[in-house]
Design a protein around this motif. Structure first.
Motif, short mmCIF file in Angstrom:
data_model
loop_
_atom_site.label_atom_id
_atom_site.label_comp_id
_atom_site.label_asym_id
_atom_site.label_seq_id
_atom_site.Cartn_x
_atom_site.Cartn_y
_atom_site.Cartn_z
N THR A 1 12.84 108.19 42.35
CA THR A 1 12.96 108.95 41.10
C THR A 1 11.67 109.66 40.71
OG1 THR A 1 12.37 106.99 39.80
CG2 THR A 1 14.71 107.38 40.23
N ARG A 2 10.61 109.38 41.47
CA ARG A 2 9.31 110.00 41.22
C ARG A 2 8.79 109.71 39.81
NH1 ARG A 2 10.02 115.98 44.08
NH2 ARG A 2 10.53 115.18 46.16
N MET A 3 9.11 108.52 39.31
CA MET A 3 8.56 108.10 38.04
C MET A 3 7.09 107.74 38.21
SD MET A 3 11.56 105.93 36.11
CE MET A 3 11.70 104.68 37.37
N ASP A 4 6.32 107.91 37.15
CA ASP A 4 4.89 107.62 37.19
C ASP A 4 4.69 106.15 36.84
OD1 ASP A 4 2.19 107.61 37.22
OD2 ASP A 4 1.90 109.12 35.64
N GLY A 5 4.58 105.31 37.85
CA GLY A 5 4.43 103.88 37.62
C GLY A 5 3.47 103.26 38.61
N LYS A 6 2.82 102.17 38.20
CA LYS A 6 1.86 101.49 39.04
C LYS A 6 2.22 100.01 39.11
CE LYS A 6 -3.08 100.55 39.61
NZ LYS A 6 -4.45 100.74 39.04
N LEU A 7 2.35 99.50 40.33
CA LEU A 7 2.76 98.11 40.53
C LEU A 7 1.53 97.21 40.57
CD1 LEU A 7 5.23 96.28 41.10
CD2 LEU A 7 4.82 96.66 43.54
N ASP A 8 1.53 96.18 39.72
CA ASP A 8 0.45 95.18 39.68
C ASP A 8 0.99 93.90 40.29
OD1 ASP A 8 -1.46 93.27 39.12
OD2 ASP A 8 -1.98 94.14 37.18
N TYR A 9 0.67 93.65 41.58
CA TYR A 9 1.22 92.50 42.28
C TYR A 9 0.71 91.18 41.70
CZ TYR A 9 3.05 95.61 45.90
OH TYR A 9 3.75 96.57 46.58
N GLN A 10 -0.57 91.15 41.26
CA GLN A 10 -1.14 89.92 40.73
C GLN A 10 -0.46 89.50 39.43
OE1 GLN A 10 -5.37 90.55 40.40
NE2 GLN A 10 -5.72 90.15 42.60
N GLN A 11 -0.22 90.46 38.55
CA GLN A 11 0.41 90.16 37.27
C GLN A 11 1.94 90.13 37.38
OE1 GLN A 11 -1.19 89.32 34.49
NE2 GLN A 11 -3.17 89.50 35.55
N GLY A 12 2.45 90.66 38.47
CA GLY A 12 3.91 90.70 38.63
C GLY A 12 4.55 91.67 37.65
N THR A 13 3.84 92.77 37.39
CA THR A 13 4.34 93.75 36.42
C THR A 13 4.24 95.16 36.99
OG1 THR A 13 2.16 94.00 35.40
CG2 THR A 13 3.65 92.34 34.45
N VAL A 14 4.91 96.07 36.30
CA VAL A 14 4.82 97.49 36.61
C VAL A 14 4.38 98.21 35.34
CG1 VAL A 14 6.06 99.57 37.35
CG2 VAL A 14 6.66 97.35 38.33
N LEU A 15 3.34 99.01 35.45
CA LEU A 15 2.85 99.79 34.31
C LEU A 15 3.40 101.20 34.43
CD1 LEU A 15 -0.90 98.64 34.19
CD2 LEU A 15 1.02 97.85 32.79
N MET A 16 4.15 101.61 33.41
CA MET A 16 4.77 102.94 33.42
C MET A 16 3.96 103.89 32.55
SD MET A 16 7.29 102.31 35.40
CE MET A 16 7.99 103.97 35.26
N ASN A 17 3.75 105.08 33.06
CA ASN A 17 3.07 106.13 32.30
C ASN A 17 4.10 107.13 31.84
OD1 ASN A 17 1.18 107.87 31.20
ND2 ASN A 17 0.80 108.91 33.16
N HIS A 18 4.39 107.14 30.54
CA HIS A 18 5.41 108.03 29.99
C HIS A 18 4.76 109.21 29.30
CE1 HIS A 18 8.42 105.05 30.91
NE2 HIS A 18 7.83 104.15 30.14
N PRO A 19 4.73 110.37 29.91
CA PRO A 19 4.16 111.54 29.26
C PRO A 19 4.99 111.94 28.05
CG PRO A 19 5.29 112.18 31.27
CD PRO A 19 5.26 110.69 31.25
N ALA A 20 4.34 112.36 27.01
CA ALA A 20 5.03 112.74 25.78
C ALA A 20 5.86 114.00 26.01
CB ALA A 20 4.03 112.97 24.66
N ASN A 21 7.09 113.99 25.52
CA ASN A 21 7.96 115.15 25.63
C ASN A 21 7.52 116.21 24.63
OD1 ASN A 21 9.57 114.02 27.60
ND2 ASN A 21 11.04 113.18 26.12
#
Length: 528
Positions: free
Chosen positions: A497-517
């Motif tokens: 989907t080409r979403m802007d996200g970064k996977l943090d394996y240590q924390q077990g989380t995904v950080l999403m970057n949502h640009p303002a519309n």
């Protein structure tokens, strides 16, 4: 709406008066008030009354009986002898024809329903039957034979009651013998068999001249789009009469009743070429559509769907009620190519979302929303980024929200939970139920896995759009996946989907970057 069915069994369905949730029981009783046949093919009141009594006896069994062998006719070459063959052996073989099996009409998909309480609770058979021809109902009954429950004798009885009005005498007789545990054929079947053979021979003889003419290239090349001029030409040059043309129509009906669907389609098409009777020509179009469906000739089926749709839009313009009824029937008949012929998916979806057809669904058959929702969701991977898909999804959500008081099932409730309530837990629960429902639906059983896969993507996309930090374990649980499966799923989702996200394996989380519309995007989204 009342109606008639002729002795040939080509019954064009009317509409079901029942509304609300599409629920059935383990033993579905097909009551007389569920049956409302079209009058196009004509019959007497006595015949129709008998049909209603017959259907009062039908009970849809839910015990697997196995697939039946499909009979296919093989038309002979016209160069050697008449197209349909005049040899008694060929004619006699047609007597053992029967409608195609569930497997034949689902492109090798699952041919039995899943024996779960959810699938049975939301069974749509009582809603679908009043809008289908009896020959089209047969594979649906056979599909239900995969459910656990009644003895197989009930399935046989249902098939017998459904087909005994047709001319497939040998097959109907075999059903009677099975029901009554008898090796002998009653005299009534022997007598009817002889009568049918005589009528087939008579029809073959009576239509041989006009059939030969319509297979003669030198004659066909002189035909034009003006039917009146064509009839005059054939009458003057070859002695063709209107009665001979009408005989093609009657023979087509008779062939259909014998289960010779390819022959029936050929005859009805020939009749339409010459007939100036608009009512009969319209009726022949419905008959040819049914015959083409039963021979799984999907490309031709779509051509016939367009012809019937055009006829409804133009010839019934001044009769809104008739338009409503005919559109209702067409919607149900198009379910066969809808999920069995991939090139038809977008065309039929677009048709159903058109104002006239979506109004018909909302007014007459809201249960079709199940199929429309399944089509839209499973088309996600094919058309996800197109404006047309986004519009269809918005239209689907709007209609599901509007019609929630009239009809709902796990499929439509999944759409509501995800896009109206934004309740991800409820969406996951409804997805599990929807999977059972789809596997228990004749038309959707082969699409169940694709639906679940696409629905998980939609849940993930919506979840990622409204959360900045996503716990992989939590999202995996919502999708019904293990932690490792969920991790791979999210990685693939971000990539696809080409979403802007970064996977943090240590924390077990995904950080999403949502640009303002932009303001324009926000307003456009609100208006859409």
């Amino acid at each position: 709406m009342a109606g008639h069915v002729d002795e040939n069994g080509l019954a064009m369905a009317g509409q079901d008066e029942g509304r609300g949730r599409g629920r059935g029981r383990r033993n579905v009783i097909i009551r007389p008030d569920m049956i409302s046949w079209r009058r196009d093919w004509g019959s007497s009141d006595e015949q129709y009354a008998g049909l209603r009594q017959d259907f009062h006896k039908i009970r849809c069994s839910v015990k697997e009986t196995g697939a039946l062998k499909q009979t296919r006719e093989n038309p002979k070459s016209h160069a050697q002898y008449h197209y349909f063959g005049t040899q008694l052996k060929d004619i006699a073989n047609m007597m053992d024809n029967k409608p195609p099996t569930a497997e034949a009409l689902t492109n090798g998909g699952e041919t039995h329903a899943v024996p779960t309480s959810t699938a049975q609770q939301y069974d749509l058979l009582p809603k679908l039957i009043p809008n289908l021809d009896r020959h089209l109902i047969f594979p649906l009954l056979e599909f239900l034979s995969g459910l656990e429950g009644d003895e197989s004798a009930e399935v046989t009885k249902a098939k017998y009651e459904l087909l005994k009005q047709t001319n497939m005498t040998d097959y109907v007789a075999s059903l009677w013998q099975e029901i009554n545990d008898s090796d002998e054929m009653p005299d009534e079947f022997v007598k009817k068999r002889e009568e049918v053979l005589q009528r087939l021979s008579l029809f073959t003889e009576e239509t041989s001249q006009i059939d030969e003419l319509l297979n003669d290239e030198s004659v066909v090349s002189n035909l034009r789009s003006d039917k009146v001029a064509n009839l005059k030409f054939l009458e003057q040059q070859h002695g063709v009469t209107i009665q001979m043309v009408d005989m093609l129509y009657d023979y087509g009906r008779f062939q259909y009743s014998c289960g010779s669907y390819a022959n029936s389609a050929h005859l009805l098409d020939q009749f339409r070429i010459l007939s100036t009777d608009n009512d009969k020509a319209s009726s022949a179009s419905w008959g040819k559509l049914a015959a083409d469906i039963l021979t799984t000739n999907w490309e031709v089926v779509m051509e016939e769907v367009n012809k019937v749709k055009e006829s409804i839009d133009t010839k019934l313009f001044n009769n809104p009620l008739a338009q409503l009824d005919h559109r209702t029937w067409l919607i149900h008949w198009t379910l066969f190519p809808f999920f069995n012929y991939e090139p038809a998916r977008d065309t039929i979806t677009e048709m159903l979302f058109s104002p006239s057809f979506i109004n018909t669904i909302q007014t007459n058959c809201p249960w079709i929303l199940r199929y429309l929702a399944a089509a839209v969701i499973t088309s996600r991977s094919r058309t996800r980024n197109t404006g047309a898909y986004q519009k269809q999804l918005k239209d689907l959500v709007r209609v599901v929200r509007q019609e929630g008081y009239e009809y709902n099932d796990p499929v439509t409730e999944f759409v509501k939970a995800l896009y109206v309530d934004f309740d991800f837990e409820a969406a996951q629960k409804k997805l599990e139920e929807a999977e059972e429902v789809l596997k228990g639906d004749f038309f959707l059983s082969a699409s169940a896995d694709a639906f679940v896969e696409a629905a998980r993507h939609l849940i993930s996309e919506s979840y990622c759009k409204i959360h900045q930090r996503i716990d992989i374990r939590d999202l995996s649980a919502r999708l019904g996946l293990s932690h490792d499966e969920g991790e791979k799923w999210i990685v693939n989702l971000i990539r696809d989907t080409r979403m802007d996200g970064k996977l943090d394996y240590q924390q077990g989380t995904v950080l999403m970057n949502h640009p303002a519309n932009s303001v324009y995007q926000q307003v456009s989204s609100t208006i859409g």
